[in-house]
Design a protein around this motif. Structure first.
Motif, PDB file in Angstrom:
ATOM      1  N   ARG A   1       0.841  -1.203   0.000  1.00 39.78           N
ATOM      2  CA  ARG A   1       0.000   0.000   0.000  1.00 39.78           C
ATOM      3  C   ARG A   1       0.877   1.254   0.000  1.00 39.78           C
ATOM      4  NH1 ARG A   1      -1.631  -2.731   4.084  1.00 39.78           N
ATOM      5  NH2 ARG A   1      -0.976  -1.086   5.498  1.00 39.78           N
ATOM      6  N   PRO A   2       0.492   2.269  -0.773  1.00 49.90           N
ATOM      7  CA  PRO A   2       1.266   3.518  -0.758  1.00 49.90           C
ATOM      8  C   PRO A   2       1.252   4.120   0.652  1.00 49.90           C
ATOM      9  CG  PRO A   2      -0.347   3.516  -2.550  1.00 49.90           C
ATOM     10  CD  PRO A   2      -0.647   2.327  -1.695  1.00 49.90           C
ATOM     11  N   ALA A   3       2.394   4.576   1.113  1.00 48.47           N
ATOM     12  CA  ALA A   3       2.468   5.098   2.472  1.00 48.47           C
ATOM     13  C   ALA A   3       3.088   6.491   2.521  1.00 48.47           C
ATOM     14  CB  ALA A   3       3.267   4.157   3.356  1.00 48.47           C
ATOM     15  N   MET A   4       3.986   6.771   1.581  1.00 46.72           N
ATOM     16  CA  MET A   4       4.740   8.014   1.726  1.00 46.72           C
ATOM     17  C   MET A   4       5.305   8.447   0.379  1.00 46.72           C
ATOM     18  SD  MET A   4       8.210   9.107   2.280  1.00 46.72           S
ATOM     19  CE  MET A   4       9.201   8.032   3.340  1.00 46.72           C
ATOM     20  N   LEU A   5       5.265   9.739   0.157  1.00 46.29           N
ATOM     21  CA  LEU A   5       5.849  10.297  -1.059  1.00 46.29           C
ATOM     22  C   LEU A   5       7.040  11.157  -0.651  1.00 46.29           C
ATOM     23  CD1 LEU A   5       5.322  10.377  -4.141  1.00 46.29           C
ATOM     24  CD2 LEU A   5       4.175  12.563  -3.763  1.00 46.29           C
ATOM     25  N   GLU A   6       8.153  10.913  -1.322  1.00 48.82           N
ATOM     26  CA  GLU A   6       9.428  11.468  -0.870  1.00 48.82           C
ATOM     27  C   GLU A   6      10.023  12.349  -1.949  1.00 48.82           C
ATOM     28  OE1 GLU A   6      11.975   8.368   0.953  1.00 48.82           O
ATOM     29  OE2 GLU A   6      13.516   9.128  -0.403  1.00 48.82           O
ATOM     30  N   ARG A   7      10.288  13.602  -1.614  1.00 49.76           N
ATOM     31  CA  ARG A   7      10.960  14.490  -2.561  1.00 49.76           C
ATOM     32  C   ARG A   7      12.335  14.828  -2.005  1.00 49.76           C
ATOM     33  NH1 ARG A   7       5.671  16.452  -2.364  1.00 49.76           N
ATOM     34  NH2 ARG A   7       4.580  16.469  -4.368  1.00 49.76           N
ATOM     35  N   THR A   8      13.348  14.254  -2.596  1.00 55.57           N
ATOM     36  CA  THR A   8      14.689  14.408  -2.045  1.00 55.57           C
ATOM     37  C   THR A   8      15.594  15.156  -3.010  1.00 55.57           C
ATOM     38  OG1 THR A   8      14.371  12.240  -1.023  1.00 55.57           O
ATOM     39  CG2 THR A   8      16.579  13.161  -0.965  1.00 55.57           C
ATOM     40  N   SER A   9      16.436  16.012  -2.432  1.00 51.79           N
ATOM     41  CA  SER A   9      17.458  16.699  -3.219  1.00 51.79           C
ATOM     42  C   SER A   9      18.835  16.275  -2.733  1.00 51.79           C
ATOM     43  CB  SER A   9      17.317  18.216  -3.076  1.00 51.79           C
ATOM     44  OG  SER A   9      16.027  18.631  -3.449  1.00 51.79           O
TER      45      SER A   9
ATOM     46  N   TRP B   1      18.557  16.537   1.366  1.00 55.17           N
ATOM     47  CA  TRP B   1      17.483  17.312   1.957  1.00 55.17           C
ATOM     48  C   TRP B   1      16.203  16.747   1.395  1.00 55.17           C
ATOM     49  CZ3 TRP B   1      14.392  21.870   0.388  1.00 55.17           C
ATOM     50  CH2 TRP B   1      13.646  22.349   1.471  1.00 55.17           C
ATOM     51  N   SER B   2      15.328  16.326   2.285  1.00 57.88           N
ATOM     52  CA  SER B   2      14.189  15.560   1.828  1.00 57.88           C
ATOM     53  C   SER B   2      12.907  16.069   2.440  1.00 57.88           C
ATOM     54  CB  SER B   2      14.380  14.088   2.200  1.00 57.88           C
ATOM     55  OG  SER B   2      13.374  13.302   1.603  1.00 57.88           O
ATOM     56  N   GLN B   3      11.841  15.883   1.678  1.00 59.09           N
ATOM     57  CA  GLN B   3      10.541  16.266   2.165  1.00 59.09           C
ATOM     58  C   GLN B   3       9.626  15.067   1.986  1.00 59.09           C
ATOM     59  OE1 GLN B   3       7.253  19.348   0.895  1.00 59.09           O
ATOM     60  NE2 GLN B   3       9.275  20.202   0.546  1.00 59.09           N
ATOM     61  N   ASP B   4       9.289  14.433   3.091  1.00 63.62           N
ATOM     62  CA  ASP B   4       8.500  13.212   3.030  1.00 63.62           C
ATOM     63  C   ASP B   4       7.069  13.508   3.456  1.00 63.62           C
ATOM     64  OD1 ASP B   4      10.987  12.268   2.533  1.00 63.62           O
ATOM     65  OD2 ASP B   4      11.139  10.997   4.308  1.00 63.62           O
ATOM     66  N   ARG B   5       6.123  12.983   2.711  1.00 61.46           N
ATOM     67  CA  ARG B   5       4.723  13.206   3.064  1.00 61.46           C
ATOM     68  C   ARG B   5       4.041  11.872   3.300  1.00 61.46           C
ATOM     69  NH1 ARG B   5       2.665  18.418  -0.285  1.00 61.46           N
ATOM     70  NH2 ARG B   5       4.440  19.730   0.224  1.00 61.46           N
ATOM     71  N   TYR B   6       3.580  11.677   4.523  1.00 60.07           N
ATOM     72  CA  TYR B   6       2.991  10.403   4.933  1.00 60.07           C
ATOM     73  C   TYR B   6       1.475  10.473   4.922  1.00 60.07           C
ATOM     74  CZ  TYR B   6       7.509   8.956   6.871  1.00 60.07           C
ATOM     75  OH  TYR B   6       8.819   8.602   7.036  1.00 60.07           O
TER      76      TYR B   6
END
Lengths: 253, 253
Positions: free
Chosen positions: A135-143, A218-223
């Motif tokens: 199941r999708p749990a988290m979307l991660e935007r990492t630099s 540097w990351s932005q994770d959305r749960y």
DNA sequence: AAACCGAAGTTGTATGGCCAACACCTCGTT
DNA sequence: AACGAGGTGTTGGCCATACAACTTCGGTTT
């Protein structure tokens, strides 16, 4: 393979003993002197071990009385907090992940500041979707800054654990700063996480640095909410948690 | 008035020097030996001071090289995280608060476990609305065990800082465990915070204990999103932050 | 030019010691 | 029974030392 120092091994043993309720919650630990004798080390070494437990909130400590066991505390090690895959496995779930998009871009303001790089420099932006047991749990935007990005770029899109790969590549993470707040899903979030635009998400922004203090990512994770929570322990002995006030249109988004 | 130990005073001076960019971000601190000489203390004392900075994420430290200044880190002390009023004042806002409802009740399951009290015992439940400069910011549901509740109960409903009052009353907080997640506003939240039912809120559940490990309060704070974030630092040296998985119908609500 | 080597500097680990501050219990006094 | 004094056990703070492990840098060799 460097051997673990003695105080860490002792701390590990004590941790386990506490987890097995050898002293019971609310119970008292043996005195430093007694432990020193049992492990055949000096009191200083025992104190170092006990410091670790104290910082993690397993025991209190105050002058005059023996240490008190606080609780079966939810302690994971640094590695488990650092790696989504490792954490997932530790709770009995099957981690999965896939790169949705990645590419090099000139660093924007926030990236320049967070990664401490010069205006001209490039960063590798990776958009990654994480699953827990399908199941999708988290979307991660990492630099990633230039050198780390070069290592990450050629990885296959379905690499389960980037962190573990980086470790084997000699990239060591030593520090991390996390900012936790709440955001509403944008179109991209909604599409990949399978929620509606505007649905609330728990956001964790994270900057990690290596032992020399050089930013690594540097990351932005959305749960997706409902199945995740962050637990922090702080005390008079160490106060790693702070509350932050943001002006309505806070940058650093 | 107990004097602060030397290592804490030294840490404070170094903290301030870092804040004033005396070494610059990415700069190097003087060696332990040099600092020991400057402050006329032993290296051990200097190391104790530096440990504090390291745990707060102000500096790295690794074998072989001098410590590196990580950043102007967002460090507050324990007291500021502990007290809403103190935190509010530190960011230039005017704190305010009012008790909406309070009363003694037999402890439910979660309260018994969190406050470590026996099934029969009573707790004082307090519902409190907190303002930042006049605007509702947070709704607080706190449970106090018998002895603490007896101190809190007679306070006037508009007491700005309960924490500060308890301190003066000799109730000392030594440890706190925070669980941060996301919930949707119920009817009561909506009424007092001025939002709609179902609007997302940032929730912080907190259990504090005294130096002996005895639970002092268990609280569930719900923040209006957009102006609040929690910042945590962790590192190889101390890992006070963990991720938690909750089953869909997690108890401990 | 690149790779290797070694010396100097720095932090980590560990030992041992000393005293102060504090909690807790016992015993004696009130 | 309540209170207070004192003794004991325990942790906090600080010092001094020694060596190990590691980084860095300069010089040497390849």
């Amino acid at each position: 393979m460097p051997a673990e120092p003695r105080y860490r091994r002792i701390a590990e043993e004590l941790r386990q003993a506490i987890a097995e309720h050898a002293y019971g919650p609310g119970g008292r630990l043996p005195s430093e002197g007694a432990l020193a004798e049992r492990y055949a080390v000096s009191r200083g070494t025992i104190r170092q071990a006990l410091m670790l437990l104290r910082h993690d909130g397993l025991v209190t400590s105050r002058r005059g009385t023996r240490r008190v066991v606080l609780d079966d505390a939810p302690v994971q090690d640094f590695a488990q907090m650092q790696s989504f895959a490792r954490w997932a496995r530790s709770i009995g779930e099957v981690p999965d992940g896939a790169v949705i998009r990645q590419g090099w871009h000139p660093a924007d303001d926030a990236e320049q500041r967070q990664l401490r790089i010069t205006p001209g420099a490039r960063v590798l932006r990776v958009l990654r979707l994480r699953h827990l047991s399908g199941r999708p749990a988290m979307l991660e935007r990492t630099s990633y800054p230039e050198p780390v990005g070069a290592i990450v770029e050629p990885l296959p899109p379905d690499t389960v654990s980037v962190t573990e790969f980086l470790e084997r590549g000699g990239v060591a993470v030593a520090d991390a700063e996390h900012t936790i707040d709440l955001v509403l899903a944008d179109a991209e979030d909604a599409e990949h996480l399978g929620c509606a635009v505007g649905d609330p998400l728990l956001r964790e922004r994270r900057r990690t640095t290596d032992p020399a203090g050089v930013p690594l990512e540097w990351s932005q994770d959305r749960y997706l909410p409902g199945s995740i929570a962050f637990v922090v322990h702080n005390s008079l002995a160490s106060t790693p948690l702070t509350r932050h006030h943001m002006v309505p249109d806070g940058r650093d988004g």
